[in-house]
Design a protein around this motif. Structure first.
Motif, PDB file in Angstrom:
ATOM      1  N   ILE A  13       0.843  -1.205   0.000  1.00 33.28           N
ATOM      2  CA  ILE A  13       0.000   0.000   0.000  1.00 33.28           C
ATOM      3  C   ILE A  13       0.878   1.256   0.000  1.00 33.28           C
ATOM      4  O   ILE A  13       0.614   2.211  -0.733  1.00 33.28           O
ATOM      5  CB  ILE A  13      -0.984  -0.005   1.186  1.00 33.28           C
ATOM      6  CG1 ILE A  13      -2.035  -1.095   0.974  1.00 33.28           C
ATOM      7  CG2 ILE A  13      -1.648   1.361   1.365  1.00 33.28           C
ATOM      8  CD1 ILE A  13      -2.963  -1.334   2.153  1.00 33.28           C
ATOM      9  N   SER A  14       1.944   1.252   0.769  1.00 30.82           N
ATOM     10  CA  SER A  14       2.868   2.394   0.813  1.00 30.82           C
ATOM     11  C   SER A  14       3.499   2.630  -0.553  1.00 30.82           C
ATOM     12  O   SER A  14       3.622   3.767  -1.008  1.00 30.82           O
ATOM     13  CB  SER A  14       3.968   2.153   1.855  1.00 30.82           C
ATOM     14  OG  SER A  14       3.407   2.033   3.143  1.00 30.82           O
ATOM     15  N   MET A  15       3.894   1.553  -1.225  1.00 28.49           N
ATOM     16  CA  MET A  15       4.510   1.678  -2.559  1.00 28.49           C
ATOM     17  C   MET A  15       3.501   2.252  -3.566  1.00 28.49           C
ATOM     18  O   MET A  15       3.844   3.102  -4.367  1.00 28.49           O
ATOM     19  CB  MET A  15       5.020   0.310  -3.039  1.00 28.49           C
ATOM     20  CG  MET A  15       6.169  -0.239  -2.219  1.00 28.49           C
ATOM     21  SD  MET A  15       7.644   0.781  -2.326  1.00 28.49           S
ATOM     22  CE  MET A  15       8.185   0.391  -3.949  1.00 28.49           C
ATOM     23  N   ILE A  17       0.960   4.198  -2.935  1.00 28.77           N
ATOM     24  CA  ILE A  17       0.782   5.618  -2.612  1.00 28.77           C
ATOM     25  C   ILE A  17       1.965   6.435  -3.123  1.00 28.77           C
ATOM     26  O   ILE A  17       1.790   7.494  -3.735  1.00 28.77           O
ATOM     27  CB  ILE A  17       0.575   5.821  -1.092  1.00 28.77           C
ATOM     28  CG1 ILE A  17      -0.790   5.248  -0.674  1.00 28.77           C
ATOM     29  CG2 ILE A  17       0.682   7.294  -0.711  1.00 28.77           C
ATOM     30  CD1 ILE A  17      -1.018   5.182   0.826  1.00 28.77           C
ATOM     31  N   LEU A  18       3.191   5.953  -2.925  1.00 30.06           N
ATOM     32  CA  LEU A  18       4.379   6.670  -3.385  1.00 30.06           C
ATOM     33  C   LEU A  18       4.413   6.798  -4.904  1.00 30.06           C
ATOM     34  O   LEU A  18       4.719   7.865  -5.442  1.00 30.06           O
ATOM     35  CB  LEU A  18       5.656   5.979  -2.884  1.00 30.06           C
ATOM     36  CG  LEU A  18       5.971   6.166  -1.409  1.00 30.06           C
ATOM     37  CD1 LEU A  18       7.150   5.289  -1.004  1.00 30.06           C
ATOM     38  CD2 LEU A  18       6.260   7.626  -1.104  1.00 30.06           C
ATOM     39  N   VAL A  19       4.089   5.721  -5.599  1.00 28.88           N
ATOM     40  CA  VAL A  19       4.067   5.772  -7.066  1.00 28.88           C
ATOM     41  C   VAL A  19       2.997   6.756  -7.536  1.00 28.88           C
ATOM     42  O   VAL A  19       3.216   7.540  -8.462  1.00 28.88           O
ATOM     43  CB  VAL A  19       3.832   4.360  -7.657  1.00 28.88           C
ATOM     44  CG1 VAL A  19       3.515   4.425  -9.141  1.00 28.88           C
ATOM     45  CG2 VAL A  19       5.048   3.474  -7.411  1.00 28.88           C
ATOM     46  N   GLY A  20       1.831   6.738  -6.905  1.00 29.59           N
ATOM     47  CA  GLY A  20       0.765   7.679  -7.257  1.00 29.59           C
ATOM     48  C   GLY A  20       1.171   9.120  -7.050  1.00 29.59           C
ATOM     49  O   GLY A  20       0.936   9.980  -7.906  1.00 29.59           O
ATOM     50  N   LEU A  21       1.810   9.419  -5.931  1.00 29.30           N
ATOM     51  CA  LEU A  21       2.268  10.779  -5.654  1.00 29.30           C
ATOM     52  C   LEU A  21       3.344  11.217  -6.644  1.00 29.30           C
ATOM     53  O   LEU A  21       3.324  12.352  -7.132  1.00 29.30           O
ATOM     54  CB  LEU A  21       2.794  10.891  -4.214  1.00 29.30           C
ATOM     55  CG  LEU A  21       1.732  10.849  -3.111  1.00 29.30           C
ATOM     56  CD1 LEU A  21       2.390  10.783  -1.736  1.00 29.30           C
ATOM     57  CD2 LEU A  21       0.815  12.045  -3.211  1.00 29.30           C
ATOM     58  N   ALA A  22       4.266  10.319  -6.965  1.00 31.58           N
ATOM     59  CA  ALA A  22       5.321  10.640  -7.938  1.00 31.58           C
ATOM     60  C   ALA A  22       4.710  10.940  -9.304  1.00 31.58           C
ATOM     61  O   ALA A  22       5.104  11.893  -9.984  1.00 31.58           O
ATOM     62  CB  ALA A  22       6.322   9.494  -8.033  1.00 31.58           C
ATOM     63  N   SER A  23       3.737  10.147  -9.714  1.00 36.75           N
ATOM     64  CA  SER A  23       3.061  10.373 -11.001  1.00 36.75           C
ATOM     65  C   SER A  23       2.357  11.724 -11.026  1.00 36.75           C
ATOM     66  O   SER A  23       2.408  12.446 -12.015  1.00 36.75           O
ATOM     67  CB  SER A  23       2.049   9.260 -11.274  1.00 36.75           C
ATOM     68  OG  SER A  23       2.679   8.018 -11.367  1.00 36.75           O
ATOM     69  N   LEU A  24       1.695  12.045  -9.931  1.00 36.27           N
ATOM     70  CA  LEU A  24       0.998  13.326  -9.829  1.00 36.27           C
ATOM     71  C   LEU A  24       1.974  14.496  -9.956  1.00 36.27           C
ATOM     72  O   LEU A  24       1.709  15.469 -10.660  1.00 36.27           O
ATOM     73  CB  LEU A  24       0.239  13.406  -8.504  1.00 36.27           C
ATOM     74  CG  LEU A  24      -0.611  14.655  -8.274  1.00 36.27           C
ATOM     75  CD1 LEU A  24      -1.699  14.754  -9.330  1.00 36.27           C
ATOM     76  CD2 LEU A  24      -1.228  14.621  -6.885  1.00 36.27           C
TER      77      LEU A  24
END
Length: 172
Positions: A13-15, A17-24
């Motif tokens: 779940i943490s990964m 979230i991190l990938v989503g934030l980086a994409s944003l």
């Protein structure tokens, strides 16, 4: 075993979230960069002499869609605001008619779109010529030189003078 499973779920779940934030962040950065580019382009001289000017339109007997799109793309350069313009063919009623007469009987993949554009041009409607330019640009897989608007009548006259009437223009 439950602690291992819980740890794996938390890490997963943490990964995500991190990938989503980086994409944003990447999307926001590229959007900001496009806005800055548009503002920079609007400040540039759209009337300068460019390379690849063609004073006579050359249409082969059985041209491909790509060849016609290239001609039409170059025709838009006198009317659009863009950072990089390479090649220009004067947007005259005669040149519009030449292109139209090739497209009309063709079996081009994008025939309908090309006919709609040339029909607008034949009527003297260039209000969306920047969108027309970007249509050609995308068909040619463009990545530099997107149009961001239409030049003023005064700027267009100066572009024509600099590129089609002045011997300083670089011919193909």
């Amino acid at each position: 075993m439950n602690k291992k499973l819980l740890a794996i779920i938390v890490i997963t779940i943490s990964m995500i979230i991190l990938v989503g934030l980086a994409s944003l962040l990447i999307v926001q950065k590229s959007s900001t960069k496009e806005k800055e580019t548009k503002e920079e382009v609007l400040k540039e001289d759209q009337t300068k002499v460019i390379g690849g000017v063609e004073h006579k339109i050359e249409v082969k007997k059985n041209p491909t869609q790509d060849e016609i799109v290239s001609i039409m793309h170059k025709m838009t350069h006198q009317k659009v605001i863009a950072r990089d313009k390479w090649g220009a063919i004067e947007m005259t009623p005669e040149n519009i008619d030449k292109v139209y007469e090739v497209i009309k009987p063709s079996k081009f993949k994008d025939k309908e779109d090309l006919l709609l554009i040339t029909e607008k041009w034949k009527q003297g409607d260039f209000s969306e010529v920047d969108k027309d330019h970007n249509f050609f640009w995308k068909l040619q897989n463009g990545n530099i030189g997107k149009a961001f608007g239409v030049v003023s009548e005064e700027e267009e006259k100066q572009f024509i003078e600099n590129n089609f009437r002045n011997n300083k223009s670089v011919e193909k």
